[in-house]
Design a protein around this motif. Structure first.
Motif, mmCIF file in Angstrom:
data_model
loop_
_atom_site.group_PDB
_atom_site.id
_atom_site.type_symbol
_atom_site.label_atom_id
_atom_site.label_comp_id
_atom_site.label_asym_id
_atom_site.label_seq_id
_atom_site.Cartn_x
_atom_site.Cartn_y
_atom_site.Cartn_z
ATOM 1 N N CYS A 383 0.832 -1.213 0.000
ATOM 2 C CA CYS A 383 0.000 0.000 0.000
ATOM 3 C C CYS A 383 0.862 1.258 0.000
ATOM 4 C CB CYS A 383 -0.936 0.000 1.206
ATOM 5 S SG CYS A 383 -2.234 -1.251 1.152
ATOM 6 N N ILE A 384 1.923 1.234 0.789
ATOM 7 C CA ILE A 384 2.810 2.406 0.869
ATOM 8 C C ILE A 384 3.454 2.685 -0.478
ATOM 9 C CG2 ILE A 384 4.953 3.296 1.884
ATOM 10 C CD1 ILE A 384 4.215 1.695 4.424
ATOM 11 N N THR A 385 4.033 1.655 -1.084
ATOM 12 C CA THR A 385 4.744 1.855 -2.351
ATOM 13 C C THR A 385 3.794 2.163 -3.511
ATOM 14 O OG1 THR A 385 4.722 -0.554 -2.696
ATOM 15 C CG2 THR A 385 6.689 0.410 -1.669
ATOM 16 N N ARG A 386 2.564 1.686 -3.410
ATOM 17 C CA ARG A 386 1.596 1.942 -4.485
ATOM 18 C C ARG A 386 0.989 3.337 -4.386
ATOM 19 N NH1 ARG A 386 -3.304 -2.183 -6.244
ATOM 20 N NH2 ARG A 386 -4.450 -0.732 -7.587
ATOM 21 N N MET A 387 0.773 3.807 -3.159
ATOM 22 C CA MET A 387 0.104 5.086 -2.971
ATOM 23 C C MET A 387 1.071 6.261 -2.876
ATOM 24 S SD MET A 387 -2.724 3.785 -0.166
ATOM 25 C CE MET A 387 -3.375 5.428 0.117
ATOM 26 N N ILE A 388 2.288 5.994 -2.423
ATOM 27 C CA ILE A 388 3.279 7.063 -2.224
ATOM 28 C C ILE A 388 4.434 6.869 -3.201
ATOM 29 C CG2 ILE A 388 4.787 8.206 -0.566
ATOM 30 C CD1 ILE A 388 1.840 8.344 0.193
ATOM 31 N N GLN A 389 4.669 7.865 -4.037
ATOM 32 C CA GLN A 389 5.743 7.765 -5.031
ATOM 33 C C GLN A 389 7.059 8.360 -4.526
ATOM 34 O OE1 GLN A 389 4.898 5.936 -7.679
ATOM 35 N NE2 GLN A 389 2.858 5.872 -6.734
ATOM 36 N N LYS A 391 10.209 8.620 -2.577
ATOM 37 C CA LYS A 391 11.033 7.625 -1.878
ATOM 38 C C LYS A 391 11.369 8.052 -0.457
ATOM 39 C CE LYS A 391 11.340 4.851 -5.434
ATOM 40 N NZ LYS A 391 10.668 3.530 -5.397
ATOM 41 N N MET A 392 11.632 9.338 -0.267
ATOM 42 C CA MET A 392 11.965 9.834 1.075
ATOM 43 C C MET A 392 10.780 9.665 2.016
ATOM 44 S SD MET A 392 15.087 10.990 1.237
ATOM 45 C CE MET A 392 15.055 12.181 2.565
ATOM 46 N N LEU A 393 9.596 9.975 1.516
ATOM 47 C CA LEU A 393 8.394 9.828 2.338
ATOM 48 C C LEU A 393 8.119 8.352 2.629
ATOM 49 C CD1 LEU A 393 6.036 11.140 3.742
ATOM 50 C CD2 LEU A 393 4.792 11.187 1.561
ATOM 51 N N GLN A 394 8.377 7.489 1.673
ATOM 52 C CA GLN A 394 8.226 6.052 1.908
ATOM 53 C C GLN A 394 9.106 5.596 3.068
ATOM 54 O OE1 GLN A 394 9.005 3.816 -1.654
ATOM 55 N NE2 GLN A 394 7.235 4.623 -2.766
ATOM 56 N N GLU A 395 10.348 6.059 3.083
ATOM 57 C CA GLU A 395 11.279 5.680 4.148
ATOM 58 C C GLU A 395 10.805 6.193 5.505
ATOM 59 O OE1 GLU A 395 15.247 6.811 3.224
ATOM 60 O OE2 GLU A 395 15.327 5.680 1.353
ATOM 61 N N GLU A 396 10.265 7.412 5.538
ATOM 62 C CA GLU A 396 9.752 7.964 6.792
ATOM 63 C C GLU A 396 8.596 7.123 7.330
ATOM 64 O OE1 GLU A 396 8.733 12.073 6.451
ATOM 65 O OE2 GLU A 396 10.666 12.643 5.562
ATOM 66 N N ILE A 397 7.719 6.701 6.416
ATOM 67 C CA ILE A 397 6.571 5.891 6.839
ATOM 68 C C ILE A 397 7.043 4.535 7.360
ATOM 69 C CG2 ILE A 397 4.476 4.734 6.032
ATOM 70 C CD1 ILE A 397 4.131 7.005 4.018
ATOM 71 N N ILE A 398 8.036 3.933 6.702
ATOM 72 C CA ILE A 398 8.578 2.646 7.156
ATOM 73 C C ILE A 398 9.190 2.794 8.548
ATOM 74 C CG2 ILE A 398 10.297 0.845 6.722
ATOM 75 C CD1 ILE A 398 7.923 0.755 4.838
ATOM 76 N N ASP A 399 9.893 3.902 8.798
ATOM 77 C CA ASP A 399 10.465 4.148 10.127
ATOM 78 C C ASP A 399 9.363 4.212 11.179
ATOM 79 O OD1 ASP A 399 13.028 4.207 9.122
ATOM 80 O OD2 ASP A 399 13.116 6.398 8.936
ATOM 81 N N GLU A 400 8.259 4.894 10.853
ATOM 82 C CA GLU A 400 7.145 4.989 11.798
ATOM 83 C C GLU A 400 6.474 3.625 11.987
ATOM 84 O OE1 GLU A 400 4.419 8.052 10.801
ATOM 85 O OE2 GLU A 400 5.911 9.666 10.908
ATOM 86 N N LEU A 401 6.470 2.822 10.932
ATOM 87 C CA LEU A 401 5.905 1.481 11.028
ATOM 88 C C LEU A 401 6.709 0.632 12.015
ATOM 89 C CD1 LEU A 401 3.753 -0.468 9.858
ATOM 90 C CD2 LEU A 401 5.431 -1.119 8.115
ATOM 91 N N ASN A 402 8.026 0.785 11.985
ATOM 92 C CA ASN A 402 8.880 0.051 12.923
ATOM 93 C C ASN A 402 8.617 0.492 14.358
ATOM 94 O OD1 ASN A 402 10.103 -1.350 10.813
ATOM 95 N ND2 ASN A 402 11.710 0.194 10.540
#
Length: 428
Positions: A383-389, A391-402
Motif C-alpha cells: 500500500c505504501i509503495t503503491r500510494m506514495i511515489q 522515496k523519502m516519504l516512503q522511508e519515513e513511513i517505514i520508520d514509523e511502522l517500525n
C-alpha cells in the motif's frame, strides 16, 4: 426585541422535541379543539402523501419537521412554492447549501483521502464516470473505488488500474457478505427451515384478526426487514427463535382456535410446523450459521468506516461459528467453505490486510501470529509503495511502522495501551 432573538426553524424543532405536549401548546383553545384542528391538518397531509405516493416513513426526516414549524410560523396566508420555484430558484439554493456543506469534507480529503462508490451499467461507462469523479476530486486524494462484484465493474477496474495504478478498486463488503448469506441459505438444512418458517409467517400475516392476536401475544411484529435482501430470512428466523415460547402459546390459545383459521389448509400446516421439534432445531442451526456473518454485515453497512476492522470481524465471525458447533468441523465445514471462497477471492486485498495490521486492537494481542504470517506486513508495504511515489516519504513511513511494531514512543504510553482494548476505537 423578538426580531433580534428569533430562533431558527431547526432550533425550534429541537426545542419542541425536548418538551412535553403541555409545554408546546400555549393556547386558549381547549384540548378537544386542538385535537380536531390537528386531525384536520394531518388528514390533508396524509391525503397529499397518498395521492403522490410518497413513502410514509419520510415523515421521520428532520426536514419534514422543519417544514411543519416553518408553515406554522408563517401562518394561514402562506402560499406554497410554484412548480417553477421548486425546479428553479429553490432548487439552486438547496444545491448551493449542499455544496457548501461539502467544504469541510473536501478539507479532510487532504489528510484522509476518500472512497468513491460505483454503480452498474457497462465497464467502459463506469470507468469513464469514475475517472471524471477522480479528476474533480483530485487523484492524490482518492484512496479507493468501491463497487459490487459484477463483471462490468471488474472490467472497469482493469481500465482504471492501467491509468491510475495508485488507486485501489475493491469490492463492496456488504454485497459480498450478502452473497455469502445467500449461499448459506441454499444449504439443504437451512433452505428447508426457511421454507417452513415462511409457512408460519405467511399464515400469521394473511389474516387481520390473526395478526392482531399475534401482536397482542408477542408484543411486537414477528417479521423484520433486513439491511439487505438475504439478511431478511436470518432476521425472521432469529425473531422466531427469540419468540418461540410466545409463538407456541399463540398456536395453543383458544382465541386463535375459535377463529377457525387453524382448520384451514394453511393454518394446519403452520400449526404442524411450530409443533415439530425438528423445525426448531433447524432454526437454531440456521441462526448459528447466519448470525455471526449478519453481525459483520451490520458493522460494515453502518456509517462508521470498516476498513480497519473488517478482516478482524471476519476472523471473529469464523471463530464464533466454530464455538457454536463445539469445534466439530463436520457440522460447519460447508459454511466455512462458502465464507472462505468469497472472502479469499474478493475481500483479502492489501488494503484489508493493512487495515488489520494497523489496528492496535487486533495487532498487539495477535502480534506473534501476524508477524510470523508475513502477508500482513507485506500488504502494508504494498500500500505504501503503491500510494506514495516519493522515496523519502516512503522511508519515513517505514520508520514509523517500525516504531508502531516495537511499541515505542507514543505507542507505548499508558493511554495508548488502554485504547488498544477499545474495539470501537478508530485507529484512523
Amino acid at each position: 426585541m423578538d426580531k433580534f432573538c428569533k430562533i431558527s426553524v431547526e432550533e425550534s424543532v429541537k426545542r419542541n422535541q425536548g418538551t412535553t405536549l403541555s409545554e408546546k401548546v400555549q393556547s386558549k383553545l381547549s384540548s378537544q379543539q386542538l385535537e380536531e384542528k390537528r386531525n384536520r391538518a394531518c388528514g390533508y397531509i396524509c391525503q397529499f402523501f397518498y395521492e403522490v405516493g410518497i413513502p410514509h416513513n419520510t415523515v421521520t426526516l428532520p426536514s419534514f419537521a422543519c417544514m411543519l414549524v416553518a408553515i406554522g410560523d408563517y401562518g394561514k396566508t402562506l402560499q406554497g412554492p410554484s412548480a417553477y420555484e421548486m425546479s428553479g430558484p429553490f432548487l439552486q439554493k438547496r444545491k448551493k447549501k449542499m455544496l457548501d456543506s461539502f467544504k469541510n469534507h473536501k478539507k479532510a480529503w487532504e489528510h484522509t483521502g476518500c472512497t468513491l462508490l460505483g454503480c452498474k451499467k457497462n465497464g467502459k461507462y463506469i470507468y469513464e464516470l469514475v475517472d471524471r469523479c477522480i479528476e474533480d476530486i483530485g487523484p492524490e486524494k482518492v484512496v479507493q473505488v468501491v463497487t459490487d462484484n459484477a463483471s462490468v465493474n471488474t472490467a472497469a477496474a482493469s481500465l482504471m488500474k492501467a491509468k491510475r495504478p495508485s488507486i485501489f478498486w475493491t469490492g463492496y463488503a456488504a454485497h459480498c457478505i450478502d452473497l455469502m448469506l445467500e449461499d448459506i441459505g441454499k444449504l439443504p438444512v437451512v433452505e428447508k427451515t426457511i421454507v417452513l418458517a415462511r409457512q408460519v409467517t405467511v399464515f400469521l400475516y394473511a389474516h387481520t384478526r390473526v395478526l392482531a392476536l399475534m401482536r397482542k401475544t408477542l408484543g411486537r411484529d414477528l417479521v423484520r426487514a433486513g439491511v439487505t435482501r438475504f439478511a431478511t430470512p436470518y432476521l425472521n428466523l432469529k425473531s422466531l427463535q427469540d419468540n418461540k415460547k410466545d409463538v407456541l402459546k399463540l398456536f395453543r390459545s383458544e382465541e386463535l382456535n375459535d377463529m377457525g383459521y387453524l382448520k384451514k389448509d394453511k393454518g394446519k400446516k403452520a400449526q404442524k410446523v411450530v409443533q415439530t421439534d425438528s423445525f426448531w432445531k433447524g432454526v437454531d442451526i440456521a441462526v448459528n450459521f447466519f448470525e455471526p456473518m449478519a453481525n459483520v454485515l451490520r458493522r460494515v453497512d453502518s456509517d462508521v468506516p470498516a476498513m480497519g476492522v473488517f478482516h478482524g470481524c471476519m476472523l471473529d465471525a469464523r471463530k464464533e461459528i466454530c464455538l457454536r458447533f463445539d469445534n466439530d468441523e463436520s457440522r460447519f465445514k460447508a459454511v466455512m467453505d462458502i465464507i472462505d471462497k468469497r472472502w479469499d477471492n474478493k475481500l483479502k486485498t492489501p488494503l484489508h490486510l493493512a487495515g488489520y495490521f494497523l489496528n492496535p486492537y487486533y495487532y498487539y494481542p495477535n502480534k506473534n501470529a501476524i508477524e510470523n504470517d508475513g502477508s500482513f506486513r507485506a500488504a502494508v508495504i504494498h500500500c505504501i509503495t503503491r500510494m506514495i511515489q516519493d522515496k523519502m516519504l516512503q522511508e519515513e513511513i517505514i520508520d514509523e511502522l517500525n516504531i508502531y511494531e516495537e511499541e515505542a514512543h507514543s505507542f507505548g504510553t499508558d493511554i495508548a495501551t488502554l485504547q488498544r482494548r477499545n474495539k470501537n476505537f478508530d485507529p484512523g
